[in-house]
Design a protein around this motif. Structure first.
Motif, PDB file in Angstrom:
ATOM      1  N   LEU A  85       0.868  -1.325   0.123  1.00 46.70           N
ATOM      2  CA  LEU A  85      -0.087  -0.092  -0.016  1.00 46.70           C
ATOM      3  C   LEU A  85       0.831   1.230  -0.101  1.00 46.70           C
ATOM      4  N   HIS A  86       1.948   1.490   0.848  1.00 44.02           N
ATOM      5  CA  HIS A  86       2.685   2.541   0.890  1.00 44.02           C
ATOM      6  C   HIS A  86       3.431   2.608  -0.261  1.00 44.02           C
ATOM      7  N   SER A 144       2.685   1.702  -3.441  1.00 39.86           N
ATOM      8  CA  SER A 144       1.494   2.055  -4.501  1.00 39.86           C
ATOM      9  C   SER A 144       1.172   3.426  -4.434  1.00 39.86           C
ATOM     10  N   ARG A 145       0.980   3.778  -3.126  1.00 41.97           N
ATOM     11  CA  ARG A 145       0.863   5.321  -2.875  1.00 41.97           C
ATOM     12  C   ARG A 145       1.744   6.291  -3.586  1.00 41.97           C
ATOM     13  N   THR A 146       3.095   5.816  -3.185  1.00 44.93           N
ATOM     14  CA  THR A 146       4.129   6.577  -3.656  1.00 44.93           C
ATOM     15  C   THR A 146       4.577   6.327  -5.088  1.00 44.93           C
ATOM     16  N   GLY A 177       2.688   4.935  -7.504  1.00 46.69           N
ATOM     17  CA  GLY A 177       1.620   4.945  -8.488  1.00 46.69           C
ATOM     18  C   GLY A 177       1.413   3.197  -8.806  1.00 46.69           C
ATOM     19  N   GLU A 178       0.797   3.010  -9.733  1.00 46.95           N
ATOM     20  CA  GLU A 178       0.448   1.564 -10.055  1.00 46.95           C
ATOM     21  C   GLU A 178       1.702   0.793 -10.316  1.00 46.95           C
ATOM     22  N   THR A 221       9.112   7.348   2.355  1.00 43.35           N
ATOM     23  CA  THR A 221       8.330   6.236   2.359  1.00 43.35           C
ATOM     24  C   THR A 221       9.180   5.026   2.808  1.00 43.35           C
TER      25      THR A 221
END
Length: 103
Positions: A9-10, A12-14, A16-17, A74
């Motif tokens: 999750l971390h 992906s947030r940083t 992107g996909e 991150t």
């Protein structure tokens, strides 16, 4: 499972996909079956490969653009989170007479 999902999750947030992370992001779905130790280890390997690949594409520390600085923050956040779990695991392993986790 929490550790792998949190990392995915971390990242992906940083980042992107990221295709490698997509299957890991489904681990929190209600219909997702329990994961084996081998699957969890694989998930940890996948997240570290994404982290390593991102770092190897990075710039020197004095020339970090904002996106790269966010990635580094991150990664430090993930390490801070992992240290807590390593302590938990070391305590449990020690109680069972096994060696602790080294990070």
């Amino acid at each position: 499972v929490h550790l792998v999902l949190g990392r995915a999750l971390h990242l992906s947030r940083t980042l992107g996909e990221a295709a490698e992370l997509t299957p890991l992001l489904r681990w929190d779905d209600p219909d997702d079956p329990p994961h084996t130790a081998a699957e969890i280890l694989h998930g940890l390997d996948v997240t570290w490969q994404v982290i390593t690949g991102s770092l190897l594409r990075g710039a020197p520390p004095d020339a970090l653009p904002e996106a790269e600085a966010l990635l580094i923050q991150t990664i430090w956040g993930l390490l801070d989170h992992d240290l807590h779990h390593a302590g938990d695991l070391s305590l449990l392993f020690g109680a069972a007479g096994l060696p602790g986790v080294e990070i």
